[in-house]
Design a protein around this motif. Structure first.
Motif, short mmCIF file in Angstrom:
data_model
loop_
_atom_site.label_atom_id
_atom_site.label_comp_id
_atom_site.label_asym_id
_atom_site.label_seq_id
_atom_site.Cartn_x
_atom_site.Cartn_y
_atom_site.Cartn_z
N LEU A 136 9.09 -5.08 -0.96
CA LEU A 136 9.78 -5.76 0.22
C LEU A 136 10.06 -7.10 -0.36
O LEU A 136 8.86 -7.66 -0.57
CB LEU A 136 9.39 -5.36 1.73
CG LEU A 136 9.54 -3.72 1.80
CD1 LEU A 136 9.08 -3.74 3.41
CD2 LEU A 136 11.07 -3.41 1.76
N ASP A 137 10.96 -7.96 -0.04
CA ASP A 137 10.91 -9.45 -0.14
C ASP A 137 9.91 -10.02 1.22
O ASP A 137 9.78 -9.40 2.11
CB ASP A 137 12.21 -10.09 -0.17
CG ASP A 137 13.12 -9.84 0.97
OD1 ASP A 137 12.61 -9.90 1.79
OD2 ASP A 137 14.26 -10.35 0.79
N LEU A 138 9.87 -11.35 1.38
CA LEU A 138 9.10 -11.65 2.28
C LEU A 138 9.60 -11.63 3.73
O LEU A 138 9.01 -11.24 4.83
CB LEU A 138 8.69 -13.31 1.97
CG LEU A 138 8.09 -13.46 0.72
CD1 LEU A 138 7.59 -14.95 0.84
CD2 LEU A 138 7.14 -12.76 0.36
N THR A 139 10.98 -11.82 3.75
CA THR A 139 11.50 -11.70 5.27
C THR A 139 11.45 -10.06 5.36
O THR A 139 10.85 -9.86 6.67
CB THR A 139 13.21 -12.03 5.15
OG1 THR A 139 13.21 -13.36 4.42
CG2 THR A 139 13.81 -11.77 6.39
N ALA A 140 11.45 -8.94 4.76
CA ALA A 140 11.43 -7.73 5.15
C ALA A 140 9.99 -7.54 5.39
O ALA A 140 9.75 -6.59 6.18
CB ALA A 140 12.05 -7.08 3.95
N ASN A 141 8.96 -8.06 4.59
CA ASN A 141 7.66 -7.97 5.02
C ASN A 141 7.17 -8.46 6.43
O ASN A 141 6.49 -7.75 7.10
CB ASN A 141 6.65 -8.58 3.99
CG ASN A 141 6.25 -7.56 2.76
OD1 ASN A 141 5.57 -6.79 3.22
ND2 ASN A 141 6.60 -7.81 1.60
N VAL A 142 7.78 -9.65 6.92
CA VAL A 142 7.46 -10.24 8.23
C VAL A 142 7.95 -9.47 9.15
O VAL A 142 7.53 -9.43 10.46
CB VAL A 142 7.65 -11.75 8.08
CG1 VAL A 142 6.56 -12.24 7.10
CG2 VAL A 142 8.94 -12.15 8.18
N THR A 143 8.98 -8.77 8.93
CA THR A 143 9.97 -7.97 10.11
C THR A 143 9.67 -6.55 9.98
O THR A 143 10.24 -5.73 10.57
CB THR A 143 11.42 -8.60 9.79
OG1 THR A 143 11.82 -7.91 8.70
CG2 THR A 143 11.81 -9.66 10.07
N LEU A 144 8.60 -6.07 9.12
CA LEU A 144 8.45 -4.94 8.82
C LEU A 144 7.99 -4.04 10.19
O LEU A 144 8.50 -3.19 10.70
CB LEU A 144 7.34 -4.44 7.97
CG LEU A 144 6.99 -3.10 7.49
CD1 LEU A 144 8.17 -2.37 6.95
CD2 LEU A 144 5.51 -3.12 6.64
N GLY A 145 7.25 -4.54 11.23
CA GLY A 145 6.67 -4.08 12.43
C GLY A 145 8.01 -3.77 13.08
O GLY A 145 7.85 -2.75 13.83
N THR A 146 8.68 -4.67 13.43
CA THR A 146 9.98 -4.34 14.42
C THR A 146 10.65 -3.57 13.85
O THR A 146 11.25 -2.78 14.66
CB THR A 146 10.71 -5.83 14.58
OG1 THR A 146 10.99 -6.49 13.13
CG2 THR A 146 9.93 -6.87 15.33
N ARG A 147 10.80 -3.34 12.53
CA ARG A 147 11.82 -2.46 12.06
C ARG A 147 11.24 -0.98 12.18
O ARG A 147 11.89 0.06 12.30
CB ARG A 147 12.36 -2.79 10.41
CG ARG A 147 13.25 -3.61 10.46
CD ARG A 147 13.78 -4.13 9.03
NE ARG A 147 12.65 -4.63 8.40
CZ ARG A 147 12.36 -4.27 7.21
NH1 ARG A 147 12.68 -2.86 6.62
NH2 ARG A 147 11.24 -4.66 6.49
N LEU A 148 9.84 -0.84 11.84
CA LEU A 148 9.14 0.34 12.18
C LEU A 148 9.23 0.77 13.51
O LEU A 148 9.51 2.07 13.56
CB LEU A 148 7.71 0.20 11.63
CG LEU A 148 7.61 0.20 9.97
CD1 LEU A 148 5.88 -0.13 9.72
CD2 LEU A 148 7.78 1.22 9.45
#
Ligand SMILES: Nc1ncnc2c1ncn2[C@@H]1O[C@H](COP(=O)(O)OP(=O)(O)OP(=O)(O)O)[C@@H](O)[C@H]1O
Ligand SMILES: [Mg+2]
Length: 241
Positions: A89-101
């Motif tokens: 995952l790119d950095l944006t996707a990494n930092v938003t991972l919790g909300t998406r999960l």
């Protein structure tokens, strides 16, 4: 954010009959920043993992709970000792991972702001393996700040950073996490002297509180009282077992 509760930790942990830590007992007061220091292997990360509701492999006899009596589950963000970034995952996707999960709306704007605050705005589309160790650690910090939880557990969050970035990230974290209950494991006595409203020293004998200067945090890194306290802490660590 809901009101930040105190953390109560008491008891002992074993794996297959081998002691991991304890018996020990301490409180991290509500809405304040507590630093936890101690020799390698004494059980600091295990304490954080138990408070985060992890550690199923352990036999834990005691309590790891919130002072307000409500469950801690869902109120805790843990920045683990290893960065646990997802390499694909790119950095944006990494930092938003919790909300998406959790199936929540992804906050792209907030992700951008947080990445900017940790000095990585220009890297948002990169994958973690294109970053240095210190940059990866700042992504992990950004992800923890994104979580917006009342209880924040930090396990050596700034250990890979150069001295200047470290001081800047300490300032940023103190600002963003003000009013939350923070339990921060660090090996750096200077860091504890800057950031802790409370400083705890963990040894095989238990946990002792070492009162820091009463100046507001983050304390100036070159203030005489910060330097004096840092020296005193190091002396105590040298004498600890
Ligand atoms: N899953 C596990 N299985 C067996 N032993 C474990 C496990 N996890 C931790 N330990 C042991 O428990 C002890 C405490 O580990 P922990 O990671 O909590 O220490 P620490 O104080 O965080 O150390 P450091 O400062 O090096 O990070 C160590 O002796 C470690 O070897
Ligand atoms: Mg550890």
């Amino acid at each position: 954010m809901s009101t930040a509760p105190a953390l109560n930790m008491a008891g002992r942990a074993t794996i297959d009959g081998t002691a991991i830590f304890g018996p020990l007992s301490f409180v991290a007061p509500a809405g304040e920043w507590t630093c936890l220091l101690g020799p390698s292997g004494v059980g600091k990360s295990t304490v954080l993992r138990l408070l985060a509701g992890l550690g199923d492999e352990l036999l834990f006899l005691g309590e790891a709970s919130a002072g307000d009596g409500a469950p801690l589950s869902g109120r805790v963000a843990l920045m683990a000792q290893s960065d646990l970034l997802m390499p694909w995952l790119d950095l944006t996707a990494n930092v938003t991972l919790g909300t998406r999960l959790r199936g929540q709306k992804t906050q792209q704007d907030r992700a951008r702001q947080v990445l900017e605050r940790v000095g990585l705005a220009g890297h948002a589309g990169k994958r973690p393996n294109a970053l240095s160790g210190g940059q990866r650690q700042r992504v992990a910090l950004a992800r923890t700040l994104m979580e917006d939880r009342p209880v924040v557990l930090l396990d050596e969050p700034f250990s890979s950073l150069d001295a200047r970035s470290r001081a800047l990230m300490q300032d940023l974290s103190a600002e963003v996490l003000a009013g939350r209950t923070v339990l921060h494991v660090t090996h750096d006595t200077a860091e504890a002297a800057r950031l802790g409203h409370h400083v705890l020293l963990m040894t095989r004998g238990g946990v002792a509180s070492v009162p820091p200067p009463d100046s507001p945090i983050p304390r100036r890194y070159d203030a005489p009282e910060t330097l004096e306290f840092q020296g005193r802490l190091l002396r105590m660590l040298m004498e600890a077992e």
